[in-house]
Design a protein around this motif. Structure first.
Motif, PDB file in Angstrom:
ATOM      1  N   ASN A 229      29.465  49.820   1.963  1.00 12.98           N
ATOM      2  CA  ASN A 229      28.887  50.449   3.156  1.00 12.98           C
ATOM      3  C   ASN A 229      27.772  49.605   3.766  1.00 12.98           C
ATOM      4  OD1 ASN A 229      30.553  52.773   3.104  1.00 12.98           O
ATOM      5  ND2 ASN A 229      29.290  53.610   1.428  1.00 12.98           N
ATOM      6  N   GLY A 230      28.054  48.296   3.869  1.00 10.27           N
ATOM      7  CA  GLY A 230      27.089  47.406   4.514  1.00 10.27           C
ATOM      8  C   GLY A 230      26.070  46.802   3.572  1.00 10.27           C
ATOM      9  N   LYS A 231      26.090  47.200   2.264  1.00 11.58           N
ATOM     10  CA  LYS A 231      25.112  46.658   1.309  1.00 11.58           C
ATOM     11  C   LYS A 231      25.726  45.609   0.387  1.00 11.58           C
ATOM     12  CE  LYS A 231      22.338  50.912   1.236  1.00 11.58           C
ATOM     13  NZ  LYS A 231      21.831  52.079   0.436  1.00 11.58           N
ATOM     14  N   GLU A 232      27.037  45.445   0.434  1.00 14.39           N
ATOM     15  CA  GLU A 232      27.725  44.424  -0.370  1.00 14.39           C
ATOM     16  C   GLU A 232      28.523  43.526   0.603  1.00 14.39           C
ATOM     17  OE1 GLU A 232      28.337  46.956  -4.506  1.00 14.39           O
ATOM     18  OE2 GLU A 232      29.997  46.863  -3.046  1.00 14.39           O
ATOM     19  N   ASN A 233      27.879  42.449   0.991  1.00 15.32           N
ATOM     20  CA  ASN A 233      28.446  41.637   2.092  1.00 15.32           C
ATOM     21  C   ASN A 233      29.377  40.512   1.642  1.00 15.32           C
ATOM     22  OD1 ASN A 233      25.149  42.093   3.241  1.00 15.32           O
ATOM     23  ND2 ASN A 233      26.917  43.127   4.145  1.00 15.32           N
ATOM     24  N   CYS A 234      29.456  40.250   0.318  1.00 12.91           N
ATOM     25  CA  CYS A 234      30.377  39.218  -0.168  1.00 12.91           C
ATOM     26  C   CYS A 234      31.547  39.868  -0.900  1.00 12.91           C
ATOM     27  CB  CYS A 234      29.633  38.247  -1.094  1.00 12.91           C
ATOM     28  SG  CYS A 234      28.553  37.106  -0.189  1.00 12.91           S
ATOM     29  N   VAL A 235      32.542  38.984  -1.232  1.00 15.21           N
ATOM     30  CA  VAL A 235      33.749  39.481  -1.898  1.00 15.21           C
ATOM     31  C   VAL A 235      33.978  38.653  -3.156  1.00 15.21           C
ATOM     32  CG1 VAL A 235      36.248  39.864  -1.714  1.00 15.21           C
ATOM     33  CG2 VAL A 235      34.775  40.197   0.293  1.00 15.21           C
ATOM     34  N   GLU A 236      34.244  39.340  -4.272  1.00 18.25           N
ATOM     35  CA  GLU A 236      34.520  38.650  -5.522  1.00 18.25           C
ATOM     36  C   GLU A 236      35.914  39.008  -6.020  1.00 18.25           C
ATOM     37  OE1 GLU A 236      31.702  40.019  -8.427  1.00 18.25           O
ATOM     38  OE2 GLU A 236      32.413  42.098  -8.348  1.00 18.25           O
ATOM     39  N   MET A 237      36.463  38.115  -6.856  1.00 20.96           N
ATOM     40  CA  MET A 237      37.764  38.369  -7.479  1.00 20.96           C
ATOM     41  C   MET A 237      37.536  38.677  -8.940  1.00 20.96           C
ATOM     42  SD  MET A 237      41.115  35.894  -8.004  1.00 20.96           S
ATOM     43  CE  MET A 237      41.722  35.970  -6.334  1.00 20.96           C
ATOM     44  N   PHE A 238      38.098  39.819  -9.403  1.00 19.58           N
ATOM     45  CA  PHE A 238      38.037  40.165 -10.809  1.00 19.58           C
ATOM     46  C   PHE A 238      39.041  39.331 -11.585  1.00 19.58           C
ATOM     47  CE2 PHE A 238      36.603  44.615  -9.309  1.00 19.58           C
ATOM     48  CZ  PHE A 238      35.257  44.293  -9.484  1.00 19.58           C
ATOM     49  N   THR A 239      38.965  39.430 -12.900  1.00 13.20           N
ATOM     50  CA  THR A 239      39.868  38.643 -13.745  1.00 13.20           C
ATOM     51  C   THR A 239      41.301  39.171 -13.723  1.00 13.20           C
ATOM     52  OG1 THR A 239      39.080  39.979 -15.608  1.00 13.20           O
ATOM     53  CG2 THR A 239      38.084  37.809 -15.317  1.00 13.20           C
ATOM     54  N   ASP A 240      41.527  40.268 -12.987  1.00  8.27           N
ATOM     55  CA  ASP A 240      42.910  40.729 -12.818  1.00  8.27           C
ATOM     56  C   ASP A 240      43.445  40.384 -11.421  1.00  8.27           C
ATOM     57  OD1 ASP A 240      41.415  42.405 -11.271  1.00  8.27           O
ATOM     58  OD2 ASP A 240      42.079  44.283 -12.223  1.00  8.27           O
ATOM     59  N   GLY A 241      42.592  39.668 -10.640  1.00  6.52           N
ATOM     60  CA  GLY A 241      43.046  39.230  -9.319  1.00  6.52           C
ATOM     61  C   GLY A 241      42.722  40.171  -8.194  1.00  6.52           C
ATOM     62  N   LEU A 242      42.168  41.388  -8.525  1.00  7.30           N
ATOM     63  CA  LEU A 242      41.828  42.347  -7.483  1.00  7.30           C
ATOM     64  C   LEU A 242      40.451  42.019  -6.908  1.00  7.30           C
ATOM     65  CD1 LEU A 242      43.141  45.619  -9.201  1.00  7.30           C
ATOM     66  CD2 LEU A 242      44.229  44.300  -7.347  1.00  7.30           C
ATOM     67  N   TRP A 243      40.160  42.555  -5.715  1.00  8.99           N
ATOM     68  CA  TRP A 243      38.929  42.193  -5.000  1.00  8.99           C
ATOM     69  C   TRP A 243      37.942  43.349  -5.032  1.00  8.99           C
ATOM     70  CZ3 TRP A 243      40.834  39.915   0.333  1.00  8.99           C
ATOM     71  CH2 TRP A 243      41.727  38.835   0.070  1.00  8.99           C
ATOM     72  N   ASN A 244      36.665  42.962  -4.903  1.00  2.40           N
ATOM     73  CA  ASN A 244      35.579  43.946  -4.846  1.00  2.40           C
ATOM     74  C   ASN A 244      34.494  43.400  -3.915  1.00  2.40           C
ATOM     75  OD1 ASN A 244      33.656  46.030  -5.518  1.00  2.40           O
ATOM     76  ND2 ASN A 244      32.719  44.583  -6.978  1.00  2.40           N
ATOM     77  N   ASP A 245      33.981  44.249  -3.047  1.00  2.00           N
ATOM     78  CA  ASP A 245      32.836  43.795  -2.237  1.00  2.00           C
ATOM     79  C   ASP A 245      31.607  43.837  -3.126  1.00  2.00           C
ATOM     80  OD1 ASP A 245      32.846  46.579  -2.341  1.00  2.00           O
ATOM     81  OD2 ASP A 245      31.990  46.822  -0.338  1.00  2.00           O
ATOM     82  N   LYS A 246      30.751  42.791  -3.042  1.00  4.28           N
ATOM     83  CA  LYS A 246      29.646  42.611  -3.979  1.00  4.28           C
ATOM     84  C   LYS A 246      28.471  41.955  -3.274  1.00  4.28           C
ATOM     85  CE  LYS A 246      28.294  42.880  -8.360  1.00  4.28           C
ATOM     86  NZ  LYS A 246      28.286  44.158  -9.120  1.00  4.28           N
ATOM     87  N   LYS A 247      27.276  42.162  -3.758  1.00  4.15           N
ATOM     88  CA  LYS A 247      26.111  41.463  -3.220  1.00  4.15           C
ATOM     89  C   LYS A 247      26.322  39.956  -3.383  1.00  4.15           C
ATOM     90  CE  LYS A 247      22.739  45.157  -4.055  1.00  4.15           C
ATOM     91  NZ  LYS A 247      22.508  45.437  -2.630  1.00  4.15           N
ATOM     92  N   CYS A 248      25.695  39.176  -2.518  1.00  9.66           N
ATOM     93  CA  CYS A 248      25.939  37.721  -2.485  1.00  9.66           C
ATOM     94  C   CYS A 248      25.049  36.940  -3.446  1.00  9.66           C
ATOM     95  CB  CYS A 248      25.728  37.209  -1.057  1.00  9.66           C
ATOM     96  SG  CYS A 248      26.854  37.947   0.158  1.00  9.66           S
ATOM     97  N   ASN A 249      24.126  37.617  -4.145  1.00 10.35           N
ATOM     98  CA  ASN A 249      23.158  36.898  -4.990  1.00 10.35           C
ATOM     99  C   ASN A 249      23.544  36.884  -6.462  1.00 10.35           C
ATOM    100  OD1 ASN A 249      22.764  39.577  -5.531  1.00 10.35           O
ATOM    101  ND2 ASN A 249      20.548  39.585  -5.148  1.00 10.35           N
ATOM    102  N   GLN A 250      24.774  37.257  -6.756  1.00 12.33           N
ATOM    103  CA  GLN A 250      25.220  37.242  -8.139  1.00 12.33           C
ATOM    104  C   GLN A 250      25.709  35.849  -8.519  1.00 12.33           C
ATOM    105  OE1 GLN A 250      24.940  40.356  -9.976  1.00 12.33           O
ATOM    106  NE2 GLN A 250      23.702  40.547  -8.096  1.00 12.33           N
ATOM    107  N   TYR A 251      25.733  35.546  -9.815  1.00 12.64           N
ATOM    108  CA  TYR A 251      26.257  34.245 -10.284  1.00 12.64           C
ATOM    109  C   TYR A 251      27.748  34.390 -10.567  1.00 12.64           C
ATOM    110  CZ  TYR A 251      21.473  32.557 -10.611  1.00 12.64           C
ATOM    111  OH  TYR A 251      20.205  32.171 -10.319  1.00 12.64           O
ATOM    112  N   ARG A 252      28.496  33.636  -9.774  1.00 11.88           N
ATOM    113  CA  ARG A 252      29.948  33.703  -9.878  1.00 11.88           C
ATOM    114  C   ARG A 252      30.513  32.275  -9.991  1.00 11.88           C
ATOM    115  NH1 ARG A 252      28.778  37.965 -11.218  1.00 11.88           N
ATOM    116  NH2 ARG A 252      29.343  40.000 -10.307  1.00 11.88           N
ATOM    117  N   LEU A 253      31.719  32.214 -10.574  1.00 17.94           N
ATOM    118  CA  LEU A 253      32.366  30.898 -10.746  1.00 17.94           C
ATOM    119  C   LEU A 253      32.666  30.256  -9.381  1.00 17.94           C
ATOM    120  CD1 LEU A 253      33.698  28.896 -12.769  1.00 17.94           C
ATOM    121  CD2 LEU A 253      35.835  30.182 -12.446  1.00 17.94           C
ATOM    122  N   THR A 254      32.294  29.014  -9.260  1.00 14.86           N
ATOM    123  CA  THR A 254      32.573  28.293  -8.010  1.00 14.86           C
ATOM    124  C   THR A 254      34.018  27.776  -8.017  1.00 14.86           C
ATOM    125  OG1 THR A 254      30.267  27.571  -7.734  1.00 14.86           O
ATOM    126  CG2 THR A 254      31.960  26.278  -6.602  1.00 14.86           C
TER     127      THR A 254
END
Ligand SMILES: [Ca+2]
Length: 243
Positions: A214-239
């Motif tokens: 709802n406007g507070k999670e502006n980035c998108v991440e991929m889980f280890t099952d391939g599905l997507w989730n909107d997430k804050k952009c300041n998390q440490y994720r695999l490049t």
């Protein structure tokens, strides 16, 4: 007849001259009467031709005559002129595909690239999908840093635009067992996502009930099952980048 008259004339003339001379000197000195002249000799033989005279000067050209009735022969073409200098070529070398040395270099480069790709594929750090190549450096950083890292090497954050590409990225995520940011973000319209270049996302693989920021999670991440989730952009994720 004429010859006789001429002879008589000569005799009389000679006698008269002699008598005149006697009278002028003295009677004692006059010794006697001269004899009669002989008859004229016969004509001599014709003389030989003389030597050729010197060549005379060239005469003036005569007036131009009337045009002839018969057409003259057609003149043939002259000999072709000498070949001109060769112009400068546009390209100084042969076409690339005909350059043997260049072909050998390209073949060597291609073989070298293939070997490197083989090594990276063995390490499962790259994935080939049609025209795209996905790769990771194994590091976990926030979205801004991940975006910067990919752009520095001429790529961009991995952006799946179909199921095949999503699966290729998933293989890397699963291998490292780390979530990864994708190359997209929430637009100015809450709940609407777009690619980094601003175009709207036309393929999604959201997990159930996502996106839910709802406007507070502006980035998108991929889980280890391939599905997507909107997430804050300041998390440490695999490049993971795509090229
Ligand atoms: Ca979410």
């Amino acid at each position: 007849m004429l010859s006789q008259s001429l002879s008589l004339f000569l005799i009389l003339t000679t006698l008269a001259v002699f008598l005149k001379m006697c009278q002028a000197e003295s009677t004692d000195k006059c010794a006697g009467v001269p004899g009669i002249p002989g008859t004229p000799g016969q004509n001599g033989l014709a003389g030989r031709d003389g030597r050729d005279g010197m060549k005379g000067d060239r005469g003036e050209p005569g007036p131009q005559g009337p045009p002839g009735n018969n057409q003259g022969l057609l003149e043939r073409d002259g000999f072709p002129g000498p070949i001109g200098d060769r112009g400068l070529p546009c390209n100084t070398g042969p076409p690339a595909f005909e350059d043997r040395e260049l072909r050998e270099i390209l073949t060597a480069l291609s073989n070298r690239i293939s070997r490197i790709e083989g090594v990276l594929t063995l390490q499962e750090t790259i994935k080939h999908v049609r025209e795209k190549l996905f790769a990771t450096n194994g590091k976990e950083v926030d979205f801004a840093k991940s975006k910067e890292t990919c752009e520095k090497v001429g790529g961009q954050v991995a952006t799946p635009k179909n199921e095949v590409e999503n699966k290729a990225i998933l293989e890397i995520v699963a291998k490292f067992n780390r979530y990864a940011y994708l190359g997209m973000g929430e637009s100015d319209t809450i709940g609407q996502f777009q690619y980094i270049d601003g175009n709207p996302v036309n393929y999604t693989n959201w997990r159930k009930n996502e996106p839910n920021g709802n406007g507070k999670e502006n980035c998108v991440e991929m889980f280890t099952d391939g599905l997507w989730n909107d997430k804050k952009c300041n998390q440490y994720r695999l490049t993971i980048c795509e090229f």
